[in-house]
Scaffold this motif. Structure first.
Motif, PDB file in Angstrom:
ATOM      1  N   SER A   1      -4.015   5.175  -0.525  1.00  0.00           N
ATOM      2  CA  SER A   1      -5.187   4.397  -0.915  1.00  0.00           C
ATOM      3  C   SER A   1      -5.617   3.461   0.201  1.00  0.00           C
ATOM      4  O   SER A   1      -4.774   2.830   0.849  1.00  0.00           O
TER       5      SER A   1
ATOM      6  N   LEU B   1      -5.477  -3.847 -15.113  1.00  0.00           N
ATOM      7  CA  LEU B   1      -5.028  -3.025 -13.982  1.00  0.00           C
ATOM      8  C   LEU B   1      -4.206  -1.813 -14.419  1.00  0.00           C
ATOM      9  O   LEU B   1      -3.661  -1.100 -13.564  1.00  0.00           O
ATOM     10  N   ASP B   2      -4.102  -1.554 -15.716  1.00  0.00           N
ATOM     11  CA  ASP B   2      -3.287  -0.433 -16.185  1.00  0.00           C
ATOM     12  C   ASP B   2      -3.675   0.869 -15.486  1.00  0.00           C
ATOM     13  O   ASP B   2      -4.857   1.234 -15.410  1.00  0.00           O
TER      14      ASP B   2
ATOM     15  N   THR C   1      -3.564   1.615 -12.287  1.00  0.00           N
ATOM     16  CA  THR C   1      -4.236   1.517 -10.984  1.00  0.00           C
ATOM     17  C   THR C   1      -3.343   0.968  -9.872  1.00  0.00           C
ATOM     18  O   THR C   1      -3.754   0.946  -8.714  1.00  0.00           O
TER      19      THR C   1
ATOM     20  N   SER D   1      -0.260   0.530  -7.182  1.00  0.00           N
ATOM     21  CA  SER D   1       0.571   1.384  -6.329  1.00  0.00           C
ATOM     22  C   SER D   1       2.032   0.963  -6.292  1.00  0.00           C
ATOM     23  O   SER D   1       2.932   1.803  -6.235  1.00  0.00           O
TER      24      SER D   1
ATOM     25  N   VAL E   1       0.129   3.813 -11.025  1.00  0.00           N
ATOM     26  CA  VAL E   1      -0.444   5.152 -10.959  1.00  0.00           C
ATOM     27  C   VAL E   1       0.699   6.162 -10.965  1.00  0.00           C
ATOM     28  O   VAL E   1       1.868   5.820 -10.722  1.00  0.00           O
TER      29      VAL E   1
END
Length: 298
Positions: free
Chosen positions: A129, A196-197, A199, A201, A252
């Motif tokens: 990302s 933020l569920d 998403t 790293s 993620v």
């Protein structure tokens, strides 16, 4: 017959860095400080605004010290001899490239946690990302979160803390370091960051992990670190279970979890994580060759 003039008082000895250092080393050694010369030199340097190497040079040259500074040094050494943490006395704790403000109410970051932060930083860099998200659950002084934010500037970092006392210190450090990619959140780690569920790293945590009936050996820990940062329930895993649950909803697929723990807890934490559905669990040693960190993948 005239009387002899009264004898003059001998001049008072001028305090020197060498004498103050020797006295401090002796007192701290008797108090059970592991490396009294280090603490003595750091305390003298704190008062004189000198680095440790400069203090050593001043000791060699018998540099004089004012009576005011000498009195302050003696007072701080006496405090350290009661096993008050050095970092509480100076108000500062070094952590990687950072200097953090610490004091009563917040856990003092330890050198071994620098390695935990490194694992989280490496995991952030390993993501594909362009703007990976890292989360520090139970940030305390903000040490790990600030290390991630400053050393991985392209990442977004969120620090979560639920202790009002610790959050004040974390906020103070965040304001002083002013990393633009860091967000502070005051919340319980099990309820935080639903926005933020799925998403994130990397999730990292240095949670309280000491079993409730265990007594830390070091007086600095036992007497001065806040209990909420030390004890993790009957088996030490209560908060770690919450970290596992929260990290699973935040990360993620393929995201990394990094947990600091006690040297005898690696196998137990791997079993806990595997039961929760984590994969690739592994335990890593610190620089003293003690098990210190367990990682897993979502």
């Amino acid at each position: 017959m005239t009387s002899a003039p009264p004898a003059s008082e001998p001049p008072a000895a001028v305090p020197t860095v060498a004498a103050l250092r020797d006295d401090a080393v002796a007192l701290l050694g008797r108090a059970g400080i592991a490396d009294p010369s280090v603490d003595a030199e750091l305390l003298i340097g704190h008062v004189l605004d000198r680095r440790r190497g400069e203090v050593q040079a001043l000791a060699i040259t018998a540099a004089p010290v004012s009576e005011t500074d000498a009195a302050t040094i003696r007072s701080l050494v006496e405090r350290r001899a009661t096993r008050e943490p050095l970092q509480h006395i100076t108000g500062l704790a070094p952590f990687r490239s950072l200097e953090l403000a610490v004091g009563p109410g917040v856990f003092v970051p330890r050198p071994e946690t620098e390695g935990v932060a490194q694992i989280a930083i490496d995991a952030l860099y390993a993501t594909s990302s362009p703007e990976p998200i890292g989360v520090d659950l139970g940030t305390g002084s903000g040490a790990i979160a600030l290390a991630m934010a400053t050393e991985v500037p392209h990442a977004r970092v969120v620090a979560v803390e639920n202790s009002p006392e610790a959050f004040i210190w974390a906020r103070r450090n965040a304001d002083a370091i002013a990393a633009p990619n860091l967000r502070m959140v005051f919340d319980d780690l099990e309820n935080a960051l639903h926005d933020l569920d799925g998403t994130v790293s990397v999730v990292v945590s240095n949670p309280p992990y000491i079993p409730q009936d265990a007594v830390p050996r070091d007086p600095e820990v036992r007497l001065f670190d806040p209990a909420h940062a030390l004890y993790g329930g009957e088996d030490g895993f209560d908060v770690i279970r919450g970290v596992s649950r929260t990290a699973r909803r935040l990360l993620v697929a393929g995201g990394a979890l990094v947990i600091e723990h006690g040297e005898a807890q690696g196998a137990g934490i791997r079993a806990l994580l595997e039961a929760d559905g984590w994969s690739a669990t592994a335990t890593h040693r610190d620089l003293t060759l003690r098990d210190r960190t367990t990682t897993a993948l979502r």
